[in-house]
Design a protein around this motif. Sequence first.
Motif, PDB file in Angstrom:
ATOM      1  N   TRP A 108       0.801  -1.219   0.000  1.00  0.00           N
ATOM      2  CA  TRP A 108       0.000   0.000   0.000  1.00  0.00           C
ATOM      3  C   TRP A 108       0.834   1.270   0.000  1.00  0.00           C
ATOM      4  CZ3 TRP A 108      -3.732  -1.553   4.589  1.00  0.00           C
ATOM      5  CH2 TRP A 108      -4.569  -2.584   4.150  1.00  0.00           C
ATOM      6  N   TRP A 152     -17.373   3.594   8.121  1.00  0.00           N
ATOM      7  CA  TRP A 152     -16.316   4.327   7.416  1.00  0.00           C
ATOM      8  C   TRP A 152     -15.522   3.388   6.513  1.00  0.00           C
ATOM      9  CZ3 TRP A 152     -11.085   5.915   9.912  1.00  0.00           C
ATOM     10  CH2 TRP A 152     -10.379   6.757   9.043  1.00  0.00           C
ATOM     11  N   VAL A 153     -15.008   2.314   7.076  1.00  0.00           N
ATOM     12  CA  VAL A 153     -14.301   1.284   6.311  1.00  0.00           C
ATOM     13  C   VAL A 153     -15.078  -0.015   6.483  1.00  0.00           C
ATOM     14  CG1 VAL A 153     -12.171  -0.030   6.043  1.00  0.00           C
ATOM     15  CG2 VAL A 153     -12.067   2.407   6.635  1.00  0.00           C
ATOM     16  N   LYS A 192      -5.425   0.288   7.165  1.00  0.00           N
ATOM     17  CA  LYS A 192      -6.593   0.574   6.319  1.00  0.00           C
ATOM     18  C   LYS A 192      -7.139   1.972   6.589  1.00  0.00           C
ATOM     19  CE  LYS A 192      -8.538  -4.025   5.462  1.00  0.00           C
ATOM     20  NZ  LYS A 192      -9.749  -4.888   5.684  1.00  0.00           N
ATOM     21  N   TYR A 193      -7.250   2.319   7.872  1.00  0.00           N
ATOM     22  CA  TYR A 193      -7.779   3.638   8.206  1.00  0.00           C
ATOM     23  C   TYR A 193      -6.819   4.740   7.755  1.00  0.00           C
ATOM     24  CZ  TYR A 193     -10.673   0.711  11.225  1.00  0.00           C
ATOM     25  OH  TYR A 193     -11.521  -0.255  11.709  1.00  0.00           O
ATOM     26  N   VAL A 251      -4.741   4.684   5.189  1.00  0.00           N
ATOM     27  CA  VAL A 251      -4.847   4.851   3.736  1.00  0.00           C
ATOM     28  C   VAL A 251      -6.178   5.503   3.358  1.00  0.00           C
ATOM     29  CG1 VAL A 251      -4.983   3.586   1.550  1.00  0.00           C
ATOM     30  CG2 VAL A 251      -3.251   2.974   3.234  1.00  0.00           C
ATOM     31  N   GLN A 252      -7.208   5.243   4.149  1.00  0.00           N
ATOM     32  CA  GLN A 252      -8.497   5.882   3.890  1.00  0.00           C
ATOM     33  C   GLN A 252      -8.382   7.396   4.004  1.00  0.00           C
ATOM     34  OE1 GLN A 252     -10.965   4.099   2.886  1.00  0.00           O
ATOM     35  NE2 GLN A 252     -12.716   5.493   2.960  1.00  0.00           N
ATOM     36  N   VAL A 253      -7.510   7.850   4.900  1.00  0.00           N
ATOM     37  CA  VAL A 253      -7.298   9.289   5.089  1.00  0.00           C
ATOM     38  C   VAL A 253      -6.372   9.860   4.025  1.00  0.00           C
ATOM     39  CG1 VAL A 253      -6.331  11.037   6.643  1.00  0.00           C
ATOM     40  CG2 VAL A 253      -7.756   9.196   7.560  1.00  0.00           C
ATOM     41  N   THR A 254      -5.276   9.155   3.744  1.00  0.00           N
ATOM     42  CA  THR A 254      -4.261   9.699   2.834  1.00  0.00           C
ATOM     43  C   THR A 254      -4.594   9.487   1.369  1.00  0.00           C
ATOM     44  OG1 THR A 254      -2.979   7.634   2.842  1.00  0.00           O
ATOM     45  CG2 THR A 254      -2.474   9.265   4.555  1.00  0.00           C
ATOM     46  N   GLY A 255      -5.425   8.493   1.068  1.00  0.00           N
ATOM     47  CA  GLY A 255      -5.666   8.117  -0.311  1.00  0.00           C
ATOM     48  C   GLY A 255      -4.622   7.135  -0.794  1.00  0.00           C
ATOM     49  N   ASP A 256      -4.760   6.713  -2.039  1.00  0.00           N
ATOM     50  CA  ASP A 256      -3.864   5.726  -2.625  1.00  0.00           C
ATOM     51  C   ASP A 256      -2.445   6.297  -2.737  1.00  0.00           C
ATOM     52  OD1 ASP A 256      -2.606   3.749  -4.053  1.00  0.00           O
ATOM     53  OD2 ASP A 256      -4.234   3.465  -5.479  1.00  0.00           O
TER      54      ASP A 256
END
Length: 438
Positions: A42, A108-109, A339-340, A342-347
Amino acid sequence: MLSGRGRLVRVSTVPAPSRLAWLDALRGIGAMAVVAEHLLPWFLPELRPYWFSLGIYGILVFFLVSGYIIPASLERHGDVRAFWVSRFFRLYPLYLSVIVAVLALAWWVPVRAEVPRDGSAVAAHATMLLDVVSVGGVADTMWTLSYEMVFYLLVTALFLVKGHGRSGLLSMSFAAGAVAVGLVASGAVLVGGLPAYVSGAVFVAGLACVVWGRFRTASACVLGLMALALLVLSSRVPWLGVAVVAVMFAGTAIHRWERGDGGLWPVAVTAVLVAVAPLRAVEGGWWWVQADVWITTIALAGATFAAGMALRGRRLPRVLTWLGLISYSLYLVHHPLLKYFVQVTGDLRQAALPYQLMMSALAVTLVLVISALTFRYVERPMQALGRRLSRRGARRLQGAGDPRMPGQGARHDGVLGHEERQVPDRVRDHVVQGDAAG
């Protein structure tokens, strides 16, 4: 200070290195290998190695350590009830906390698609027998706890029927079984929710009997046979599950060799059989079961364990022993946290390398901080509670004239516990100064 002959003798105030620090270090290495396995795809996909599997390497190290230490502690104290009370308070509080947190943040996720949306998921999570009933865990890493639980059930049954001394034979038998199962089974024979429901009911009833002493041996045997049946008939990948148990019994065989109760040749045979198990399997499944990758991974895990043993008694880096101390927290919390993040930062896979490196450092820092907090405020207090309850139960049973198993000493309440001090041959359960999946 002066010796008896009047000579000045220097007394060091620096504590000697723990003789079990090598086990802590191995857990720290294993935990960080698994974290890296999930972080690199990731955050830094270009740095992910494909000549061996970081994740499987770390898991195999964990399984070798569990196999080395768990049966030794149980055999030393002979108290099956204390063993299971300790296991419950060691494993379940953090495990349940992670489940609650993941479900609470499902808005959220979303929870993984592999987790059934019915009662079978509840039953499988309650027993931790997730992978052996083909149910996905709410956190991806929970699948390995299935094999830790299978191992505990088998070890308990073997101990009560006095069949626990043949670790080398057991490891070779399971390794040969992995080869045989791989040739004939591509997946679970028993599918659907039934294995989860039935195993859940048997697990609860059987462990109640084991803990409270009613029909203890018969119940333990039923649980052990159930674990074997699930391993072969309803595991998601049967050959892999059988091979994992072989690795754990190989760890036990290493301990017996170390104390002079057996040879190392069964471990070598087990390693060869496990190495070839997936090569002819009906269902391989992943890139890391290709011959070169799989064999390299096994060799590295074995070499790491051997290096740890070679360094036992020496002073090891504190960071490794600290990572070992919080390794269970690291193992369970890191994947949801990533996971959380990456959800904040994006890909991040296509981001510039400096940004990837910065985000990776932040993510690892977050994982380490949260893991230290969950160890401090979830794991450690609940382990202490488990010890107190175990002591109270032991006093009540002694007052009622409860017979004790051979080898059980007065300090049995510490078995597999945070403050374990009296185990033979440099063996103490799990993390030194802090107590699995392991």
